[in-house]
Design a protein around this motif. Structure first.
Motif, short mmCIF file in Angstrom:
data_model
loop_
_atom_site.label_atom_id
_atom_site.label_comp_id
_atom_site.label_asym_id
_atom_site.label_seq_id
_atom_site.Cartn_x
_atom_site.Cartn_y
_atom_site.Cartn_z
N VAL A 216 13.11 25.87 -17.26
CA VAL A 216 13.02 25.68 -18.71
C VAL A 216 12.24 26.82 -19.36
O VAL A 216 12.63 27.33 -20.42
N TYR A 217 11.12 27.22 -18.75
CA TYR A 217 10.16 28.10 -19.43
C TYR A 217 10.67 29.52 -19.69
O TYR A 217 10.16 30.20 -20.58
N GLU B 186 4.15 16.54 -25.55
CA GLU B 186 3.23 17.45 -24.86
C GLU B 186 3.23 17.22 -23.36
O GLU B 186 3.08 18.18 -22.58
N GLU B 187 3.40 15.97 -22.91
CA GLU B 187 3.39 15.73 -21.47
C GLU B 187 4.53 16.46 -20.76
O GLU B 187 4.39 16.83 -19.59
N ASP B 188 5.65 16.67 -21.44
CA ASP B 188 6.74 17.44 -20.84
C ASP B 188 6.37 18.91 -20.71
O ASP B 188 6.70 19.56 -19.70
N VAL B 189 5.69 19.43 -21.72
CA VAL B 189 5.22 20.82 -21.64
C VAL B 189 4.24 20.96 -20.48
O VAL B 189 4.32 21.92 -19.70
N GLU B 190 3.34 20.00 -20.35
CA GLU B 190 2.37 20.04 -19.25
C GLU B 190 3.07 19.97 -17.89
O GLU B 190 2.65 20.63 -16.93
N ARG B 191 4.14 19.19 -17.83
CA ARG B 191 4.89 19.08 -16.58
C ARG B 191 5.54 20.40 -16.21
O ARG B 191 5.54 20.80 -15.03
N VAL B 192 6.08 21.09 -17.20
CA VAL B 192 6.70 22.39 -16.95
C VAL B 192 5.65 23.40 -16.48
O VAL B 192 5.87 24.16 -15.53
N VAL B 193 4.50 23.40 -17.14
CA VAL B 193 3.42 24.32 -16.76
C VAL B 193 2.94 24.02 -15.35
O VAL B 193 2.73 24.93 -14.53
N ALA B 194 2.79 22.73 -15.05
CA ALA B 194 2.29 22.33 -13.73
C ALA B 194 3.27 22.70 -12.61
O ALA B 194 2.86 22.94 -11.47
N ASP C 104 16.86 18.57 -17.56
CA ASP C 104 16.45 17.84 -16.36
C ASP C 104 15.14 18.46 -15.91
O ASP C 104 15.09 19.24 -14.96
N ALA C 105 14.06 18.11 -16.62
CA ALA C 105 12.75 18.76 -16.46
C ALA C 105 12.33 18.82 -15.00
O ALA C 105 12.54 17.85 -14.25
N PRO C 106 11.78 19.97 -14.58
CA PRO C 106 11.43 21.14 -15.39
C PRO C 106 12.54 22.20 -15.49
O PRO C 106 12.25 23.37 -15.72
N GLU D 60 2.13 32.48 -19.10
CA GLU D 60 0.87 31.84 -19.49
C GLU D 60 1.17 30.63 -20.37
O GLU D 60 2.00 30.70 -21.28
N ALA D 61 0.47 29.54 -20.13
CA ALA D 61 0.71 28.30 -20.87
C ALA D 61 0.48 28.47 -22.36
O ALA D 61 1.25 27.94 -23.18
N ASP D 62 -0.56 29.19 -22.74
CA ASP D 62 -0.86 29.38 -24.17
C ASP D 62 0.25 30.15 -24.87
O ASP D 62 0.63 29.83 -26.00
#
Length: 261
Positions: A144-145, A159-167, A116-118, A180-182
């Motif tokens: 999640v992270y 990738e948009e889900d990864v971006e959502r988690v980072v954001a 259930d992102a994030p 860190e995102a990287d």
């Protein structure tokens, strides 16, 4: 008169019919189907026998035969049967046997989560009563992270889900948390390569977790299963042994959910 003989004959015919159905399922290419000759050769039966066995399958719409080419393919009855099966599935019920088997084998706490992102949401927990109990609760959420279950799912998301988690933010929870995102993206790449993820004290200071994704009937990673324990029990060396076990468990659950993996 031997009444068992007709029953044995019927049973043998049923097994052969199912073998024909399974071969069409596995080998009929999209839009092409299988010819009578190829199908008969593949299952080791005569053409006349295949015609006899497939007749009731066609009547039940489990198979269909192209009127022009004579090729066999799955019928829409197979789709309806699959849909009926999927409608009855409950993740906790499907995973219960495998979760208990995994706990018994590794003697550590097993968690089942949904995406259930994030975040992930814990929906089941199987504990080894002889160990220190984990603080997790059914119904609780975790990012999640920084969790093995979360990263296991995220590794197979777009990738948009990864971006959502980072954001959403990746604050430190312990001094080992990836923030860190990287680094997170590099970790997700490693997870895809080996088939399982590791939370090395990233969410709780003295806890390691090993997790693998569970795929549904559309081959989408929507949940995950994990093994968790104190670092004194789940050492870095033991992680390498647990990873394949958790991944194999997740795969068996995925197949029960209809995944083609």
């Amino acid at each position: 008169m031997n009444e068992a003989a007709p029953e044995r004959n019927q049973s043998a015919s049923l097994r052969r019919a199912l073998a024909v159905l399974e071969h069409v399922r596995d080998h009929a290419g999209a839009g092409q189907g299988l010819s009578l000759t190829r199908l008969a050769e593949a299952v080791g039966l005569s053409k006349s026998t295949v015609l006899r066995l497939t007749a009731p399958l066609i009547d039940a719409r489990l198979l269909e035969r192209d009127r022009r080419t004579g090729a066999y393919r799955l019928g829409h009855g197979a789709l309806r049967l699959g849909q009926a099966y999927l409608a009855t599935l409950d993740l906790r019920t499907v995973a219960a046997e495998e979760s208990h088997r995994l706990m018994t084998e590794v003697r550590e706490t097993v968690h089942l989560v949904v995406y259930d992102a994030p975040d992930v949401v814990y929906i089941d927990k199987v504990e080894n009563e002889t160990n220190v109990r984990m603080a997790s609760r059914i119904g609780s959420r975790a990012p999640v992270y920084c969790t093995a279950v979360g990263k296991a799912i995220l590794a197979w998301q777009p990738e948009e889900d990864v971006e959502r988690v980072v954001a959403a933010g990746m604050p430190h929870i312990t001094r080992y948390t990836i923030t860190e995102a990287d680094r997170l993206r590099a970790e997700l790449s490693r997870i895809r390569q080996r088939g399982y993820s590791v939370d090395d004290r990233e969410n709780e200071p003295e806890v390691r977790c090993v997790a693998a994704p569970i795929f549904n009937h559309t081959d989408t990673a929507t949940s995950a299963i994990s093994v968790s324990g104190l670092t004194s029990r789940i050492t870095a060396a033991r992680v390498r042994d647990l990873g394949p076990l958790v991944a194999e468990t997740a795969l068996r659950i995925s197949r029960k959910l209809g995944s083609a993996r």
